[in-house]
Design a protein around this motif. Structure first.
Motif, PDB file in Angstrom:
ATOM      1  N   ASN A   1       0.831  -1.208   0.000  1.00 11.37           N
ATOM      2  CA  ASN A   1       0.000   0.000   0.000  1.00 11.37           C
ATOM      3  C   ASN A   1       0.869   1.263   0.000  1.00 11.37           C
ATOM      4  O   ASN A   1       0.575   2.233  -0.713  1.00 11.37           O
ATOM      5  CB  ASN A   1      -0.922   0.019   1.226  1.00 11.37           C
ATOM      6  N   GLU A   2       1.932   1.245   0.788  1.00 14.92           N
ATOM      7  CA  GLU A   2       2.748   2.440   0.960  1.00 14.92           C
ATOM      8  C   GLU A   2       3.646   2.731  -0.241  1.00 14.92           C
ATOM      9  O   GLU A   2       4.034   3.885  -0.456  1.00 14.92           O
ATOM     10  CB  GLU A   2       3.575   2.340   2.243  1.00 14.92           C
ATOM     11  N   ILE A   3       3.994   1.716  -1.014  1.00 13.72           N
ATOM     12  CA  ILE A   3       4.813   1.981  -2.205  1.00 13.72           C
ATOM     13  C   ILE A   3       3.955   2.196  -3.453  1.00 13.72           C
ATOM     14  O   ILE A   3       4.484   2.514  -4.519  1.00 13.72           O
ATOM     15  CB  ILE A   3       5.833   0.852  -2.475  1.00 13.72           C
TER      16      ILE A   3
ATOM     17  N   THR B   1      13.384   1.209  -4.087  1.00  8.53           N
ATOM     18  CA  THR B   1      14.803   1.331  -3.758  1.00  8.53           C
ATOM     19  C   THR B   1      15.058   0.890  -2.318  1.00  8.53           C
ATOM     20  O   THR B   1      14.137   0.803  -1.497  1.00  8.53           O
ATOM     21  CB  THR B   1      15.279   2.782  -3.903  1.00  8.53           C
ATOM     22  N   TYR B   2      16.325   0.661  -2.024  1.00  8.74           N
ATOM     23  CA  TYR B   2      16.710   0.287  -0.660  1.00  8.74           C
ATOM     24  C   TYR B   2      16.323   1.386   0.322  1.00  8.74           C
ATOM     25  O   TYR B   2      15.790   1.117   1.397  1.00  8.74           O
ATOM     26  CB  TYR B   2      18.216   0.032  -0.619  1.00  8.74           C
ATOM     27  N   ALA B   3      16.596   2.639  -0.059  1.00 11.04           N
ATOM     28  CA  ALA B   3      16.283   3.769   0.813  1.00 11.04           C
ATOM     29  C   ALA B   3      14.790   3.831   1.125  1.00 11.04           C
ATOM     30  O   ALA B   3      14.395   4.106   2.269  1.00 11.04           O
ATOM     31  CB  ALA B   3      16.743   5.071   0.171  1.00 11.04           C
ATOM     32  N   LYS B   4      13.962   3.582   0.120  1.00 11.81           N
ATOM     33  CA  LYS B   4      12.516   3.605   0.328  1.00 11.81           C
ATOM     34  C   LYS B   4      12.090   2.479   1.259  1.00 11.81           C
ATOM     35  O   LYS B   4      11.272   2.683   2.169  1.00 11.81           O
ATOM     36  CB  LYS B   4      11.795   3.490  -1.011  1.00 11.81           C
TER      37      LYS B   4
ATOM     38  N   ILE C   1      13.791   0.752   3.638  1.00 18.45           N
ATOM     39  CA  ILE C   1      14.155   0.868   5.056  1.00 18.45           C
ATOM     40  C   ILE C   1      13.503   2.077   5.727  1.00 18.45           C
ATOM     41  O   ILE C   1      13.558   2.216   6.947  1.00 18.45           O
ATOM     42  CB  ILE C   1      15.690   0.915   5.247  1.00 18.45           C
ATOM     43  N   SER C   2      12.902   2.946   4.915  1.00 16.31           N
ATOM     44  CA  SER C   2      12.171   4.064   5.507  1.00 16.31           C
ATOM     45  C   SER C   2      10.795   3.643   6.005  1.00 16.31           C
ATOM     46  O   SER C   2      10.137   4.381   6.742  1.00 16.31           O
ATOM     47  CB  SER C   2      12.015   5.200   4.488  1.00 16.31           C
ATOM     48  N   LEU C   3      10.364   2.441   5.611  1.00 18.09           N
ATOM     49  CA  LEU C   3       9.052   1.947   6.001  1.00 18.09           C
ATOM     50  C   LEU C   3       9.113   1.243   7.355  1.00 18.09           C
ATOM     51  O   LEU C   3      10.036   0.478   7.632  1.00 18.09           O
ATOM     52  CB  LEU C   3       8.518   0.975   4.943  1.00 18.09           C
ATOM     53  N   LYS C   4       8.137   1.488   8.182  1.00 17.04           N
ATOM     54  CA  LYS C   4       8.074   0.862   9.496  1.00 17.04           C
ATOM     55  C   LYS C   4       7.988  -0.664   9.353  1.00 17.04           C
ATOM     56  O   LYS C   4       7.199  -1.188   8.571  1.00 17.04           O
ATOM     57  CB  LYS C   4       6.845   1.371  10.242  1.00 17.04           C
ATOM     58  N   GLY C   5       8.838  -1.367  10.081  1.00 17.24           N
ATOM     59  CA  GLY C   5       8.819  -2.828  10.062  1.00 17.24           C
ATOM     60  C   GLY C   5       9.762  -3.444   9.051  1.00 17.24           C
ATOM     61  O   GLY C   5       9.934  -4.669   9.015  1.00 17.24           O
ATOM     62  N   ILE C   6      10.375  -2.639   8.211  1.00 22.64           N
ATOM     63  CA  ILE C   6      11.312  -3.162   7.202  1.00 22.64           C
ATOM     64  C   ILE C   6      12.735  -2.805   7.619  1.00 22.64           C
ATOM     65  O   ILE C   6      13.149  -1.639   7.549  1.00 22.64           O
ATOM     66  CB  ILE C   6      11.011  -2.581   5.800  1.00 22.64           C
ATOM     67  N   ASN C   7      13.469  -3.799   8.079  1.00 27.49           N
ATOM     68  CA  ASN C   7      14.864  -3.571   8.463  1.00 27.49           C
ATOM     69  C   ASN C   7      15.786  -3.854   7.279  1.00 27.49           C
ATOM     70  O   ASN C   7      15.328  -4.151   6.169  1.00 27.49           O
ATOM     71  CB  ASN C   7      15.236  -4.433   9.676  1.00 27.49           C
ATOM     72  N   LYS C   8      17.081  -3.757   7.515  1.00 28.80           N
ATOM     73  CA  LYS C   8      18.053  -3.941   6.439  1.00 28.80           C
ATOM     74  C   LYS C   8      17.957  -5.335   5.814  1.00 28.80           C
ATOM     75  O   LYS C   8      18.019  -5.482   4.588  1.00 28.80           O
ATOM     76  CB  LYS C   8      19.469  -3.692   6.955  1.00 28.80           C
ATOM     77  N   ALA C   9      17.817  -6.347   6.657  1.00 31.87           N
ATOM     78  CA  ALA C   9      17.752  -7.726   6.150  1.00 31.87           C
ATOM     79  C   ALA C   9      16.532  -7.943   5.262  1.00 31.87           C
ATOM     80  O   ALA C   9      16.625  -8.566   4.192  1.00 31.87           O
ATOM     81  CB  ALA C   9      17.726  -8.710   7.316  1.00 31.87           C
ATOM     82  N   LYS C  10      15.387  -7.439   5.690  1.00 28.23           N
ATOM     83  CA  LYS C  10      14.169  -7.577   4.896  1.00 28.23           C
ATOM     84  C   LYS C  10      14.294  -6.816   3.574  1.00 28.23           C
ATOM     85  O   LYS C  10      13.885  -7.305   2.510  1.00 28.23           O
ATOM     86  CB  LYS C  10      12.956  -7.064   5.679  1.00 28.23           C
ATOM     87  N   ALA C  11      14.859  -5.624   3.626  1.00 26.13           N
ATOM     88  CA  ALA C  11      15.026  -4.823   2.410  1.00 26.13           C
ATOM     89  C   ALA C  11      15.934  -5.531   1.405  1.00 26.13           C
ATOM     90  O   ALA C  11      15.631  -5.593   0.212  1.00 26.13           O
ATOM     91  CB  ALA C  11      15.602  -3.454   2.763  1.00 26.13           C
TER      92      ALA C  11
END
Length: 221
Positions: A45-47, A57-60, A62-72
């Motif tokens: 929904n947010e993207i 993008t990676y920056a987008k 990890i800016s989302l709540k609940g998405i850490n580096k590993a998930k991204a």
């Protein structure tokens, strides 16, 4: 939830999972506040929807709540695999119908944010021998010149060509310019003894065959 989705994919097949469920398998876990399915749905929904994953993008992420580096990184890895598979040359592709053309090219064009105009050069048996992007941009197809298109066909000794372009809006219905351009190419093709088999307009899960004057919705989002 992950086990339930994995079991469903094993019993019913991985293609039985919807977009949210597939993304949930990649994310693996949610949080104390939301399940992994809820996280997956919120991410989409947010993207701006599933189709926007291609451009995320990676920056987008990890800016989302609940998405850490590993998930991204997991999401981006899956997207990169999909892109590389798309780029594998399909040397045995035979294009007999508008549906064949759509299936051959849809993954390349469906998600593009700009208009892309391609020519597919075929041999006498309709095998693809060359795929060439002629134009990329947001302006109309009037900038596509016959010289560029038929140059490719002549260079590769192609007896037939297919014109293909996408509509970033997602609506595959051709414009007046699309129809006029097709007519011009058909006439020039006859003069050069190069058959223009079709002009396919690609939208989001839909296409329009100008040769058949047929609009087709292929699947639901």
């Amino acid at each position: 939830m992950k086990r339930i989705l994995a079991k469903k994919s094993l019993i019913e097949g991985i293609d039985s999972l919807n977009n949210v469920e597939l993304l949930a398998l990649i994310l693996r876990t949610g949080s104390h506040e939301e399940s992994v399915l809820q996280l997956s749905q919120r991410l989409l929904n947010e993207i701006g929807g599933f189709q926007q994953l291609r451009q995320v993008t990676y920056a987008k992420l990890i800016s989302l709540k609940g998405i850490n580096k590993a998930k991204a990184i997991s999401i981006l890895s899956i997207l990169e695999i999909a892109k590389r598979l798309k780029d594998v040359t399909q040397v045995d592709s035979i294009l007999q119908t508008p549906e064949d053309i759509y299936q051959y090219i849809k993954n390349e064009l469906m998600f593009m944010p700009q208009k892309n105009f391609l020519v597919l050069c075929l041999d006498c048996r309709n095998h693809v021998i060359k795929k060439k992007t002629i134009f990329v941009g947001s302006v109309n197809t009037s900038l596509v010149t016959p010289r560029e298109v038929f140059k490719e066909a002549i260079e590769f000794n192609s007896s037939k060509i297919v014109l293909v372009h996408n509509h970033p809006s997602g609506d595959a219905h051709p414009s007046h310019e699309d129809l006029s351009l097709t007519k011009k190419f058909l006439e020039l093709g006859k003069m050069l003894d190069i058959e223009v088999l079709d002009h396919i307009v690609i939208g989001w899960n839909q296409y329009f065959s100008i040769a058949a004057m047929k609009f087709v919705i292929c699947e639901k989002n």
